[in-house]
Design an enzyme around this catalytic site. Structure first.
Site, short mmCIF file in Angstrom:
data_model
loop_
_atom_site.label_atom_id
_atom_site.label_comp_id
_atom_site.label_asym_id
_atom_site.label_seq_id
_atom_site.Cartn_x
_atom_site.Cartn_y
_atom_site.Cartn_z
N GLU A 41 -8.44 -29.57 5.85
CA GLU A 41 -7.24 -30.42 5.85
C GLU A 41 -7.39 -31.45 6.95
OE1 GLU A 41 -3.44 -28.32 6.08
OE2 GLU A 41 -2.62 -29.96 7.27
N ARG A 45 -2.53 -37.67 11.40
CA ARG A 45 -1.97 -37.82 12.73
C ARG A 45 -2.67 -38.94 13.50
NH1 ARG A 45 -1.36 -31.52 14.76
NH2 ARG A 45 -0.46 -30.71 12.84
N THR A 69 -0.26 -33.39 7.21
CA THR A 69 0.73 -34.16 7.97
C THR A 69 1.14 -35.42 7.21
OG1 THR A 69 -0.61 -33.49 9.89
CG2 THR A 69 1.37 -34.74 10.35
N LYS A 129 3.51 -24.35 1.73
CA LYS A 129 3.06 -24.08 3.09
C LYS A 129 4.21 -23.38 3.80
CE LYS A 129 1.29 -26.89 6.84
NZ LYS A 129 -0.06 -27.20 6.54
O1 LIG Z 1 0.40 -31.23 10.11
C1 LIG Z 1 0.59 -30.51 9.12
O2 LIG Z 1 0.48 -30.87 7.92
C2 LIG Z 1 0.99 -29.14 9.35
O3 LIG Z 1 1.35 -28.50 8.43
C3 LIG Z 1 0.95 -28.54 10.69
C4 LIG Z 1 -0.37 -27.88 10.99
O4 LIG Z 1 -0.85 -27.09 9.90
C5 LIG Z 1 -0.17 -27.02 12.20
O5 LIG Z 1 0.25 -27.84 13.26
C6 LIG Z 1 -1.43 -26.25 12.62
O6 LIG Z 1 -0.98 -25.36 13.64
P1 LIG Z 1 -2.00 -24.71 14.68
O7 LIG Z 1 -3.12 -24.08 13.87
O8 LIG Z 1 -1.18 -23.70 15.46
O9 LIG Z 1 -2.52 -25.83 15.55
#
Ligand SMILES: O=C(O)C(=O)C[C@H](O)[C@H](O)COP(=O)(O)O
Length: 215
Positions: A41, A45, A69, A129
């Site tokens: 993915e 960002r 994101t 999700k």
């Molecule tokens: O940005 C997106 O589409 C999201 O759905 C959020 C990410 O999947 C999470 O921010 C990952 O979280 P961590 O693995 O704890 O860093």
């Protein structure tokens, strides 16, 4: 289960990646593949997201690339035109979901509560999700949701790590997990592709161990 969901389920752990330099996308994807992780993915960002997705799609065809994101339809359109095979988001933007459904693009919006799940059901979605997973209840929440929402499958992300990923993957309503730990920003910045491959290999082994135990 759709073909896309079968790919995600087979992969088991989807690296969530933030890239500031699209030049790093192809070697990163090759390192993941070499370690046995065939899906990723790329998050919207950074301004490098679309070009990173396009580079991987064109140069690493065995890598299944999702856009993450994705917060609006402009990003969704750019993601898909760049080659993203699916659209993922931390929350649920009906405009993004509706555009994807109209275009036939797999879309996996984030949710965290029964009310949000039922709103997604009304949009015709049955794979979602779960974000931020560890904050909103983690495995306990998934077990609770499995009662009333048998037909819903989840991709938990947010606080997933090697220490809890297996617990998530053992849940009957989980098809895969996502996590940024798999491709650390440090490894990417240092272009330490050996470290990325090792991390991918460990994640793929964790997935195999859970899938073998379940079979
Ligand atoms: O940005 C997106 O589409 C999201 O759905 C959020 C990410 O999947 C999470 O921010 C990952 O979280 P961590 O693995 O704890 O860093």
């Amino acid at each position: 289960m759709t073909q896309v969901e079968n790919i995600l389920k087979k992969t088991g752990i989807i690296p969530v990646i933030k890239l500031d330099d699209a030049q790093l996308a192809v070697p990163l994807a090759k390192a993941l593949l070499a370690g046995g992780i065939g899906a990723a993915e790329i998050t919207f960002r950074t301004p490098a997201a679309a070009s990173s997705i396009q580079a991987i799609t064109e140069q690493v065809p065995d890598m299944f690339v999702c856009a993450g994101t994705v917060l609006n339809t402009e990003q969704a359109k750019l993601a898909v035109s760049s080659g993203a095979a699916a659209v993922i988001s931390p929350g649920t933007n009906p405009a993004v979901v509706n555009w994807c459904l109209e275009q036939g693009v797999p879309v996996y919006p984030g949710c965290a509560t029964p009310t949000e799940i039922e709103a997604a059901l009304r949009m015709g979605l049955t794979t979602l999700k779960l974000f931020p997973a560890e904050v909103v209840g983690g495995v306990k929440l998934l077990k609770a949701l499995y009662g009333p929402y048998r037909e819903i499958k989840f991709m938990p992300t947010g606080g997933i790590s090697p220490s809890n990923a297996a617990d998530y993957l053992r849940q009957p309503n989980v098809i895969a997990c996502g996590g940024s730990w798999l491709c650390s920003e440090q490894d990417i910045l240092r272009e330490d592709w050996a470290a990325v491959e090792t991390s991918a290999r460990e994640a793929a082994e964790l997935v195999r161990s859970v899938q073998n135990a379940a079979s």
